[in-house]
Design a protein around this motif. Structure first.
Motif, PDB file in Angstrom:
ATOM      1  N   ILE A 482       0.663  -0.990  -0.181  1.00 10.27           N
ATOM      2  CA  ILE A 482       0.068   0.477  -0.150  1.00 10.27           C
ATOM      3  C   ILE A 482       0.447   0.978   0.003  1.00 10.27           C
ATOM      4  N   MET A 483       1.434   1.287   1.122  1.00 19.28           N
ATOM      5  CA  MET A 483       2.773   2.521   1.064  1.00 19.28           C
ATOM      6  C   MET A 483       3.927   2.621  -0.393  1.00 19.28           C
ATOM      7  N   LEU A 484       4.026   1.484  -0.979  1.00 19.30           N
ATOM      8  CA  LEU A 484       4.996   1.202  -2.290  1.00 19.30           C
ATOM      9  C   LEU A 484       3.920   2.118  -3.172  1.00 19.30           C
ATOM     10  N   VAL A 485       2.840   1.541  -3.697  1.00 23.09           N
ATOM     11  CA  VAL A 485       1.666   1.372  -4.701  1.00 23.09           C
ATOM     12  C   VAL A 485       1.471   3.699  -4.633  1.00 23.09           C
ATOM     13  N   SER A 486       0.728   3.137  -2.991  1.00 16.72           N
ATOM     14  CA  SER A 486       0.948   4.615  -2.906  1.00 16.72           C
ATOM     15  C   SER A 486       1.562   5.910  -3.271  1.00 16.72           C
ATOM     16  N   THR A 487       2.705   5.594  -3.111  1.00 15.43           N
ATOM     17  CA  THR A 487       4.012   6.855  -3.086  1.00 15.43           C
ATOM     18  C   THR A 487       4.064   7.137  -4.475  1.00 15.43           C
ATOM     19  N   LEU A 488       3.579   5.965  -5.458  1.00 15.43           N
ATOM     20  CA  LEU A 488       3.863   6.121  -7.325  1.00 15.43           C
ATOM     21  C   LEU A 488       2.771   6.503  -7.505  1.00 15.43           C
ATOM     22  N   THR A 489       1.889   6.825  -6.553  1.00 14.98           N
ATOM     23  CA  THR A 489       0.321   7.318  -7.387  1.00 14.98           C
ATOM     24  C   THR A 489       0.034   8.574  -6.889  1.00 14.98           C
ATOM     25  N   ALA A 490      -0.992   8.947  -7.320  1.00 20.45           N
ATOM     26  CA  ALA A 490      -1.355  10.741  -7.043  1.00 20.45           C
ATOM     27  C   ALA A 490      -1.960  10.776  -5.630  1.00 20.45           C
ATOM     28  N   PRO A 491      -1.888  11.631  -4.678  1.00 20.36           N
ATOM     29  CA  PRO A 491      -2.034  11.682  -3.616  1.00 20.36           C
ATOM     30  C   PRO A 491      -3.081  11.935  -3.119  1.00 20.36           C
ATOM     31  N   PRO A 492      -3.821  11.485  -2.226  1.00 15.24           N
ATOM     32  CA  PRO A 492      -5.293  11.934  -2.218  1.00 15.24           C
ATOM     33  C   PRO A 492      -5.364  13.277  -2.137  1.00 15.24           C
ATOM     34  N   SER A 493      -6.971  14.143  -1.836  1.00 14.27           N
ATOM     35  CA  SER A 493      -7.150  15.082  -1.553  1.00 14.27           C
ATOM     36  C   SER A 493      -6.150  15.631  -0.388  1.00 14.27           C
ATOM     37  N   GLN A 494      -6.807  17.668  -0.941  1.00 17.59           N
ATOM     38  CA  GLN A 494      -6.103  18.326   0.427  1.00 17.59           C
ATOM     39  C   GLN A 494      -7.241  17.747   0.997  1.00 17.59           C
ATOM     40  N   LYS A 495      -8.655  17.813   1.279  1.00 16.83           N
ATOM     41  CA  LYS A 495      -9.085  17.276   1.822  1.00 16.83           C
ATOM     42  C   LYS A 495      -9.169  16.662   3.075  1.00 16.83           C
ATOM     43  N   ILE A 496      -8.915  14.831   2.174  1.00 17.22           N
ATOM     44  CA  ILE A 496      -8.709  13.800   3.780  1.00 17.22           C
ATOM     45  C   ILE A 496      -6.769  14.293   4.435  1.00 17.22           C
ATOM     46  N   ARG A 497      -6.206  14.670   3.824  1.00 12.89           N
ATOM     47  CA  ARG A 497      -4.888  15.433   4.252  1.00 12.89           C
ATOM     48  C   ARG A 497      -5.172  16.185   5.205  1.00 12.89           C
ATOM     49  N   SER A 498      -6.237  16.904   5.134  1.00 17.29           N
ATOM     50  CA  SER A 498      -6.189  18.066   5.709  1.00 17.29           C
ATOM     51  C   SER A 498      -7.805  17.818   6.888  1.00 17.29           C
ATOM     52  N   PHE A 499      -8.575  17.076   6.889  1.00 19.21           N
ATOM     53  CA  PHE A 499      -8.986  16.498   7.713  1.00 19.21           C
ATOM     54  C   PHE A 499      -8.580  15.380   9.061  1.00 19.21           C
ATOM     55  N   LEU A 500      -7.251  14.588   8.831  1.00 14.23           N
ATOM     56  CA  LEU A 500      -6.275  13.801   9.247  1.00 14.23           C
ATOM     57  C   LEU A 500      -6.348  14.790   9.968  1.00 14.23           C
ATOM     58  N   ASN A 501      -5.001  15.796   9.758  1.00 14.49           N
ATOM     59  CA  ASN A 501      -4.486  16.731  10.312  1.00 14.49           C
ATOM     60  C   ASN A 501      -5.444  17.156  11.906  1.00 14.49           C
ATOM     61  N   HIS A 502      -6.638  17.840  11.433  1.00 16.41           N
ATOM     62  CA  HIS A 502      -7.214  19.127  12.218  1.00 16.41           C
ATOM     63  C   HIS A 502      -8.164  18.444  12.677  1.00 16.41           C
ATOM     64  N   GLN A 503      -9.065  16.750  12.601  1.00 22.37           N
ATOM     65  CA  GLN A 503     -10.183  16.263  12.739  1.00 22.37           C
ATOM     66  C   GLN A 503      -9.971  15.058  13.331  1.00 22.37           C
ATOM     67  N   VAL A 504      -8.745  14.467  13.145  1.00 20.93           N
ATOM     68  CA  VAL A 504      -8.594  12.759  13.490  1.00 20.93           C
ATOM     69  C   VAL A 504      -7.489  12.945  14.774  1.00 20.93           C
ATOM     70  N   HIS A 505      -6.255  14.315  14.249  1.00 18.72           N
ATOM     71  CA  HIS A 505      -4.771  13.918  15.213  1.00 18.72           C
ATOM     72  C   HIS A 505      -4.937  14.830  16.037  1.00 18.72           C
ATOM     73  N   ASP A 506      -5.327  16.277  15.596  1.00 19.45           N
ATOM     74  CA  ASP A 506      -5.076  17.205  16.569  1.00 19.45           C
ATOM     75  C   ASP A 506      -6.318  17.683  17.110  1.00 19.45           C
ATOM     76  N   CYS A 507      -7.973  17.320  17.242  1.00 20.38           N
ATOM     77  CA  CYS A 507      -8.828  17.875  18.152  1.00 20.38           C
ATOM     78  C   CYS A 507      -8.461  17.011  19.215  1.00 20.38           C
ATOM     79  N   GLU A 508      -9.874  17.790  20.211  1.00 22.25           N
ATOM     80  CA  GLU A 508      -9.220  17.499  21.591  1.00 22.25           C
ATOM     81  C   GLU A 508     -10.137  16.104  21.701  1.00 22.25           C
ATOM     82  N   GLU A 509      -9.858  15.950  23.410  1.00 23.94           N
ATOM     83  CA  GLU A 509     -10.702  14.908  23.219  1.00 23.94           C
ATOM     84  C   GLU A 509     -12.467  15.862  23.825  1.00 23.94           C
TER      85      GLU A 509
END
Length: 510
Positions: A482-509
């Motif tokens: 998964i990591m190899l194929v993902s690296t060789l192909t187009a990245p996910p959208s900025q929307k998803i990456r922003s969601f991961l950064n701000h809603q999944v990992h940086d949000c408060e309990e």
């Protein structure tokens, strides 16, 4: 196997217990697909833990685990370490993050995170396959108990058991409700622990906590009859032990019906503490299973009953033979049968409802009938539930040299090779994309299937990728792909990456 003798008192206990469950289920029937197979509205973290433990306490746990200890001694510890370790893995890496995604099913998570309907469909098909394989193990356990209850052979017992499961779910409604599952867990723990306490007390061991008192029985078994039960690798190599252990660990963290418990809990901390309580409830059973196996071997040795390692069905019913050979009253054996039936019924119902929900929510309205109404989805879920039950029943009728726990391990291998890597990287690696996860899940399916399809002609496959233990090497390989194929192909959208950064990992309990 049948002896044409109906066990009347145990049967009466089973009927009474399930009547209680039906009444509880009728009070909280589900009429929306958003609730069909997935329960929300838990009243407490203990309730979440009870729901997790009840869904988890399958025939593989209630019957099969003791049978594995009976036949393989210490080697069966791989099941305990793997299954409980998987929950620790969930607690540390995934439970609260899954809750933050707020999705509905495992395929729904995959579709949202990887922005792909193809990935959703593939995950749904895999979830259904996992449900069927795991249900086959439950049907085998149910059939063995039905065969003992009614004195009939295995094949008609499978058909009767499957009919009882379907009838029970259709009458009582969805089993994924907090009140019913708390009740079921209470019954399970009483049914499993009380007979064990009576057995250890009869033998003169420390019976108030039989999970700690059966060590003396291990010593007696070795000194009096020469059986060295705790010898580490008498029934398998260290590689086989670790492969099984890690496969069950990865599979536990990837089972759709386990992951679903975290989608609809009230908050992040509820997800974490519910898992902690669930692990504790599960451990109470797991600490007891080896004691049953040791006491069963001790009673057989003392009574001159020959040890038959080839009789897998008898090994799967070792908790009943321990109670019978130990001279316990018939009502105690009936309590064990009722507990085993409850464990198998609740798990197989949860599995099939999960599979039915995946079909009615992730496949039916998107590929078969776009624009389907809520009631259409519910009818589709109920119809597909019947299809799954029929398929699992037909597979359970096929002869096999695998025990209940080993059949269940196949489902864990598939989950560990497919769903687990998709969730793990989907949560913790923002670069993972749809092409990578689709490729990885397909490779995971091939890895799981290889020992079953090619093991005879290519022995090296079964050596490196045992059928029940393929995720030990398979899951890391899928993660790398998964990591190899993902690296060789187009990245996910900025929307998803922003969601991961701000809603999944940086949000408060919560």
């Amino acid at each position: 196997m049948g002896s044409a003798t109906v066990q009347l008192l145990p049967l009466a206990i089973v009927i009474g217990l399930f009547s209680l469950f039906i009444i509880s289920g009728l009070r909280t029937r589900k009429r929306q697909v958003s609730e069909y197979g997935f329960a929300g509205g838990y009243t407490s973290r203990v309730g979440i833990g009870a729901a997790i433990a009840t869904n988890w306490m399958s025939a593989a746990s209630f019957l099969g685990l003791a049978g594995m200890f009976y036949l393989k001694g210490y080697f069966a510890m791989a099941f305990v370490v793997g299954w409980t370790g998987g929950y620790v893995l969930l607690l540390v890496l995934m439970a609260s993050q899954i809750r933050r995604f707020g999705q509905y099913t495992a395929p729904d998570f995959v579709a949202f995170r990887y922005e792909s309907e193809v990935a959703r469909t593939l995950a749904a098909v895999i979830a259904i396959a996992i449900s069927v394989i795991y249900s086959v193990a439950q049907f085998k356990g149910i059939a063995l108990l039905v065969s003992w209850l009614f004195g009939i052979d295995y094949a008609p017992a499978v058909i009767l058991g499957a009919s009882l499961v379907v009838s029970f779910v259709l009458i009582s409604g969805t089993l994924g409700v907090a009140r019913n599952q708390k009740l079921q867990y209470f019954v399970l723990i009483i049914a499993f622990i009380v007979p064990l306490m009576l057995l250890t007390r009869k033998l003169g061991y420390f019976w108030l906590l039989p999970q700690f008192g059966y060590g003396a029985a291990i010593v007696d078994l070795q000194q009096q009859f020469g059986f060295v039960w705790p010898k580490p690798f008498a029934d398998g190599s260290p590689f086989a032990w670790f492969a099984l252990c890690f496969t069950l660990m990865f599979g536990t963290a990837g089972l759709p019906h386990v992951l679903s418990r975290f989608y609809m809990v009230p908050g992040i901390r509820d997800a974490r503490w519910g898992l902690v309580w669930g692990l504790f409830f599960i451990a109470l059973i797991y600490w007891s299973a080896p004691a049953y196996a040791v006491l069963a071997r001790l009673f057989e040795a003392a009574g001159g009953i020959p040890y038959k390692p080839s009789d897998l069905a008898s090994a799967d019913l070792v908790i009943l033979s321990a109670a019978t050979n130990g001279g316990l009253p018939v009502w105690v054996t009936g309590l064990l049968v009722a507990g085993g039936m409850s464990a198998a019924f609740s798990t197989v119902a949860g599995l099939m409802l999960t599979g039915a929900a995946s079909f009615s929510y992730d496949i039916y309205p998107r590929l078969i009938r776009p624009g389907a109404s809520e009631s259409d989805k519910v009818y589709a879920a109920k119809a597909f539930f019947l299809v799954l039950a029929l398929g699992a029943m037909l597979l359970a009728l096929q002869p096999t040299r695998m025990m209940i726990a080993e059949i269940a391990a196949l489902a864990f291998a598939l989950a560990g090779n497919t769903i687990f890597p998709a969730f793990l990287l989907g949560i913790w690696w923002g670069r993972a994309n749809s092409t990578g996860v689709i490729t990885g899940m397909l490779v995971g399916v091939c890895i799981t299937s290889a020992p079953l399809l090619l093991g005879t002609s290519v022995p090296i496959i079964t050596t490196l990728l045992p059928a029940t233990s393929s995720a030990f090497l398979g899951a890391p390989l899928v993660i790398v792909i998964i990591m190899l194929v993902s690296t060789l192909t187009a990245p996910p959208s900025q929307k998803i990456r922003s969601f991961l950064n701000h809603q999944v990992h940086d949000c408060e309990e919560e």
